[in-house]
Design a protein around this motif. Sequence first.
Motif, PDB file in Angstrom:
ATOM      1  N   VAL A   8       0.834  -1.201   0.000  1.00 37.86           N
ATOM      2  CA  VAL A   8       0.000   0.000   0.000  1.00 37.86           C
ATOM      3  C   VAL A   8       0.871   1.253   0.000  1.00 37.86           C
ATOM      4  CG1 VAL A   8      -1.651   1.344   1.352  1.00 37.86           C
ATOM      5  CG2 VAL A   8      -1.961  -1.116   1.100  1.00 37.86           C
ATOM      6  N   VAL A   9       1.954   1.241   0.818  1.00 39.61           N
ATOM      7  CA  VAL A   9       2.860   2.390   0.867  1.00 39.61           C
ATOM      8  C   VAL A   9       3.533   2.599  -0.490  1.00 39.61           C
ATOM      9  CG1 VAL A   9       4.994   3.265   1.872  1.00 39.61           C
ATOM     10  CG2 VAL A   9       3.268   2.229   3.339  1.00 39.61           C
ATOM     11  N   CYS A  10       4.009   1.512  -1.097  1.00 39.30           N
ATOM     12  CA  CYS A  10       4.664   1.614  -2.408  1.00 39.30           C
ATOM     13  C   CYS A  10       3.695   2.148  -3.459  1.00 39.30           C
ATOM     14  CB  CYS A  10       5.196   0.249  -2.835  1.00 39.30           C
ATOM     15  SG  CYS A  10       6.569  -0.357  -1.838  1.00 39.30           S
ATOM     16  N   ARG A  11       2.464   1.678  -3.407  1.00 41.57           N
ATOM     17  CA  ARG A  11       1.452   2.172  -4.343  1.00 41.57           C
ATOM     18  C   ARG A  11       1.207   3.669  -4.110  1.00 41.57           C
ATOM     19  NH1 ARG A  11      -4.273  -0.705  -4.027  1.00 41.57           N
ATOM     20  NH2 ARG A  11      -4.120   0.230  -1.948  1.00 41.57           N
ATOM     21  N   GLY A  12       1.208   4.064  -2.850  1.00 45.37           N
ATOM     22  CA  GLY A  12       1.032   5.483  -2.537  1.00 45.37           C
ATOM     23  C   GLY A  12       2.189   6.319  -3.041  1.00 45.37           C
ATOM     24  N   TYR A  13       3.447   5.791  -2.885  1.00 44.98           N
ATOM     25  CA  TYR A  13       4.603   6.502  -3.387  1.00 44.98           C
ATOM     26  C   TYR A  13       4.485   6.740  -4.892  1.00 44.98           C
ATOM     27  CZ  TYR A  13       7.226   5.724   0.954  1.00 44.98           C
ATOM     28  OH  TYR A  13       7.674   5.733   2.251  1.00 44.98           O
ATOM     29  N   CYS A  14       4.123   5.681  -5.624  1.00 43.92           N
ATOM     30  CA  CYS A  14       4.034   5.774  -7.089  1.00 43.92           C
ATOM     31  C   CYS A  14       2.957   6.771  -7.503  1.00 43.92           C
ATOM     32  CB  CYS A  14       3.739   4.398  -7.683  1.00 43.92           C
ATOM     33  SG  CYS A  14       5.074   3.201  -7.476  1.00 43.92           S
ATOM     34  N   SER A  15       1.822   6.695  -6.832  1.00 43.09           N
ATOM     35  CA  SER A  15       0.729   7.609  -7.157  1.00 43.09           C
ATOM     36  C   SER A  15       1.118   9.052  -6.866  1.00 43.09           C
ATOM     37  CB  SER A  15      -0.515   7.241  -6.345  1.00 43.09           C
ATOM     38  OG  SER A  15      -1.547   8.172  -6.550  1.00 43.09           O
ATOM     39  N   SER A  16       1.745   9.296  -5.703  1.00 46.59           N
ATOM     40  CA  SER A  16       2.147  10.651  -5.330  1.00 46.59           C
ATOM     41  C   SER A  16       3.212  11.191  -6.268  1.00 46.59           C
ATOM     42  CB  SER A  16       2.665  10.673  -3.887  1.00 46.59           C
ATOM     43  OG  SER A  16       1.638  10.347  -2.986  1.00 46.59           O
ATOM     44  N   SER A  17       4.186  10.353  -6.618  1.00 48.11           N
ATOM     45  CA  SER A  17       5.262  10.785  -7.497  1.00 48.11           C
ATOM     46  C   SER A  17       4.736  11.168  -8.876  1.00 48.11           C
ATOM     47  CB  SER A  17       6.313   9.672  -7.624  1.00 48.11           C
ATOM     48  OG  SER A  17       7.395  10.105  -8.417  1.00 48.11           O
ATOM     49  N   PHE A  18       3.891  10.301  -9.447  1.00 50.18           N
ATOM     50  CA  PHE A  18       3.330  10.591 -10.766  1.00 50.18           C
ATOM     51  C   PHE A  18       2.397  11.797 -10.701  1.00 50.18           C
ATOM     52  CE2 PHE A  18       0.098  10.010 -14.097  1.00 50.18           C
ATOM     53  CZ  PHE A  18       0.920   9.970 -15.215  1.00 50.18           C
ATOM     54  N   GLY A  19       1.597  11.865  -9.636  1.00 50.48           N
ATOM     55  CA  GLY A  19       0.708  13.007  -9.481  1.00 50.48           C
ATOM     56  C   GLY A  19       1.465  14.310  -9.341  1.00 50.48           C
ATOM     57  N   GLY A  20       2.564  14.281  -8.572  1.00 52.05           N
ATOM     58  CA  GLY A  20       3.383  15.483  -8.424  1.00 52.05           C
ATOM     59  C   GLY A  20       3.988  15.924  -9.738  1.00 52.05           C
ATOM     60  N   ASP A  21       4.410  14.969 -10.553  1.00 50.61           N
ATOM     61  CA  ASP A  21       4.974  15.295 -11.865  1.00 50.61           C
ATOM     62  C   ASP A  21       3.931  15.969 -12.749  1.00 50.61           C
ATOM     63  OD1 ASP A  21       7.120  14.917 -13.995  1.00 50.61           O
ATOM     64  OD2 ASP A  21       5.429  13.870 -14.909  1.00 50.61           O
ATOM     65  N   ARG A  22       2.693  15.418 -12.761  1.00 47.52           N
ATOM     66  CA  ARG A  22       1.620  16.021 -13.564  1.00 47.52           C
ATOM     67  C   ARG A  22       1.290  17.423 -13.047  1.00 47.52           C
ATOM     68  NH1 ARG A  22       1.721  14.579 -18.104  1.00 47.52           N
ATOM     69  NH2 ARG A  22       3.846  14.209 -17.382  1.00 47.52           N
ATOM     70  N   LEU A  23       1.241  17.570 -11.734  1.00 49.89           N
ATOM     71  CA  LEU A  23       0.905  18.857 -11.140  1.00 49.89           C
ATOM     72  C   LEU A  23       1.953  19.906 -11.489  1.00 49.89           C
ATOM     73  CD1 LEU A  23      -0.872  20.535  -9.213  1.00 49.89           C
ATOM     74  CD2 LEU A  23       0.557  19.706  -7.339  1.00 49.89           C
ATOM     75  N   VAL A  24       3.225  19.550 -11.354  1.00 50.13           N
ATOM     76  CA  VAL A  24       4.299  20.495 -11.645  1.00 50.13           C
ATOM     77  C   VAL A  24       4.301  20.881 -13.115  1.00 50.13           C
ATOM     78  CG1 VAL A  24       6.799  20.741 -11.775  1.00 50.13           C
ATOM     79  CG2 VAL A  24       5.756  19.783  -9.732  1.00 50.13           C
ATOM     80  N   GLN A  25       4.099  19.915 -13.996  1.00 47.20           N
ATOM     81  CA  GLN A  25       4.111  20.205 -15.428  1.00 47.20           C
ATOM     82  C   GLN A  25       3.006  21.191 -15.796  1.00 47.20           C
ATOM     83  OE1 GLN A  25       4.413  16.828 -18.042  1.00 47.20           O
ATOM     84  NE2 GLN A  25       3.405  17.896 -19.727  1.00 47.20           N
ATOM     85  N   TRP A 166      -6.042  24.056 -21.522  1.00 46.02           N
ATOM     86  CA  TRP A 166      -6.850  22.910 -21.109  1.00 46.02           C
ATOM     87  C   TRP A 166      -5.987  21.725 -20.691  1.00 46.02           C
ATOM     88  CZ3 TRP A 166      -6.047  18.447 -23.759  1.00 46.02           C
ATOM     89  CH2 TRP A 166      -5.478  18.546 -25.042  1.00 46.02           C
ATOM     90  N   LYS A 167      -4.824  21.590 -21.367  1.00 48.74           N
ATOM     91  CA  LYS A 167      -3.921  20.497 -21.022  1.00 48.74           C
ATOM     92  C   LYS A 167      -3.268  20.748 -19.662  1.00 48.74           C
ATOM     93  CE  LYS A 167      -0.199  17.660 -22.931  1.00 48.74           C
ATOM     94  NZ  LYS A 167       0.733  17.471 -24.084  1.00 48.74           N
ATOM     95  N   SER A 168      -2.890  22.009 -19.425  1.00 49.37           N
ATOM     96  CA  SER A 168      -2.299  22.359 -18.133  1.00 49.37           C
ATOM     97  C   SER A 168      -3.313  22.166 -17.008  1.00 49.37           C
ATOM     98  CB  SER A 168      -1.820  23.815 -18.157  1.00 49.37           C
ATOM     99  OG  SER A 168      -0.834  24.009 -19.148  1.00 49.37           O
ATOM    100  N   ALA A 169      -4.554  22.582 -17.245  1.00 48.55           N
ATOM    101  CA  ALA A 169      -5.597  22.413 -16.232  1.00 48.55           C
ATOM    102  C   ALA A 169      -5.860  20.943 -15.954  1.00 48.55           C
ATOM    103  CB  ALA A 169      -6.880  23.103 -16.697  1.00 48.55           C
ATOM    104  N   LEU A 170      -5.849  20.126 -17.017  1.00 46.45           N
ATOM    105  CA  LEU A 170      -6.066  18.689 -16.840  1.00 46.45           C
ATOM    106  C   LEU A 170      -4.943  18.072 -16.010  1.00 46.45           C
ATOM    107  CD1 LEU A 170      -7.721  16.177 -17.533  1.00 46.45           C
ATOM    108  CD2 LEU A 170      -6.354  15.929 -19.616  1.00 46.45           C
ATOM    109  N   ASN A 171      -3.693  18.479 -16.292  1.00 41.30           N
ATOM    110  CA  ASN A 171      -2.561  17.987 -15.508  1.00 41.30           C
ATOM    111  C   ASN A 171      -2.703  18.374 -14.037  1.00 41.30           C
ATOM    112  OD1 ASN A 171      -0.919  16.558 -17.343  1.00 41.30           O
ATOM    113  ND2 ASN A 171      -0.121  18.452 -18.197  1.00 41.30           N
ATOM    114  N   LEU A 172      -3.163  19.597 -13.776  1.00 37.50           N
ATOM    115  CA  LEU A 172      -3.352  20.046 -12.401  1.00 37.50           C
ATOM    116  C   LEU A 172      -4.391  19.188 -11.678  1.00 37.50           C
ATOM    117  CD1 LEU A 172      -3.371  23.929 -12.823  1.00 37.50           C
ATOM    118  CD2 LEU A 172      -1.752  22.611 -11.472  1.00 37.50           C
ATOM    119  N   ILE A 173      -5.528  18.962 -12.330  1.00 44.00           N
ATOM    120  CA  ILE A 173      -6.610  18.202 -11.696  1.00 44.00           C
ATOM    121  C   ILE A 173      -6.197  16.755 -11.454  1.00 44.00           C
ATOM    122  CG2 ILE A 173      -8.954  17.327 -12.027  1.00 44.00           C
ATOM    123  CD1 ILE A 173      -9.503  19.893 -13.658  1.00 44.00           C
ATOM    124  N   VAL A 174      -5.621  16.122 -12.490  1.00 41.24           N
ATOM    125  CA  VAL A 174      -5.188  14.726 -12.355  1.00 41.24           C
ATOM    126  C   VAL A 174      -4.096  14.609 -11.294  1.00 41.24           C
ATOM    127  CG1 VAL A 174      -4.045  12.811 -13.531  1.00 41.24           C
ATOM    128  CG2 VAL A 174      -5.845  14.093 -14.704  1.00 41.24           C
TER     129      VAL A 174
END
Length: 354
Positions: A8-25, A166-174
């Motif tokens: 569960v922790v590893c899954r959380g790490y992966c989700s947070s890392s990918f989510g952070g990348d989308r948010l920053v982009q 719209w792409k930037s907004a989508l990255n932020l939401i995801v």
Amino acid sequence: MSLVSLCVVCRGYCSSSFGGDRLVQGASSLARSFGISSLVIGLTVVAFGTSAPELAVSVNGALHHSGDVAVGNVVGSNIFNVLAILGLSALITPLAVQSSLIRLEIPLLVVVSLALPLFAMDGVLGRLDGALFFIAAVIYTVWVVVQSRKQASTVREEDVTPEPWWKSALNLIVGLGLLVLGARWVVDGAVEIARFLGLSELVISLTIIAAGTSLPEVVTSISAALKGERDIAVGNVVGSNLFNILCVLGLSAVVTPDGIQVAAEATRFDIPVMIAVAFICVPIFLSGYVVDRLEGAVLLTLYVGYTATVVVMAAHPNASELAQRVYLWGMWPLGLVVTLAILWRARSRRLTLE
């Protein structure tokens, strides 16, 4: 139970890392469209985006009455950001430091780091304390952005075509969605692991959760260093540490009726280490306005020593006081002497050139 929790922790790490990348982009693209400088993007948009996992984890921990998770996550992340991330990035390539960081951000980081134990003297970071932190975060962010906009006409930035809105907004939401979901998984899994191993939530938060929620900072700073975006690499670390204390802890304290409980153990050892980390940035950044490879090695060594101390304290409670003394009065004075020697060498070189 421990294996499932680890997954569960590893899954959380992966989700947070990918989510952070989308948010920053997405956020970076929107910020550049407003003509904000790279350093300010690193201090605000990138730093806040990569600190979103810390925000989600600490707020979630506070809401579930896990004060050790909320505080340990922030304190551990701030220690990890400077000692591990900045140290590793400097080992890859020396990092240039703008003088504006020395004038504002570093003194501010020292002040807010010192404010944390003062606010928590009674063992609780209350709603009023959290509100003061959060208001300071808003004021700082507005001031930095306004100053950057004023200087935009005199500073020529590299032409970068931002993504469609719209792409930037989508990255932020995801990104935000994945960060919140991943943070919940990290908290739940880490607490179960702590209970299974008989370790305190504070120890898990200072190590596993702190490193996990700092994964976006690791990826961002190292990637920025490799690409030559050194302002973003340094600004990301400094901005993240400011955001962690002012916004993450501030909001975590505001959303809980009784505030956040601050463990005496953290006040005695981990928070003083966090304060020392903020102070050591001053001589390191002043040494030629560059964080070189030797200084990076010093920072990494201090982090390895800190992690080893935390582990020893958890495994051998009777040796906790000795381990703390060895680290605080052994490794830190040695690291400070090396840093001051580097600063003196840089100053001598400047005087020779003049």
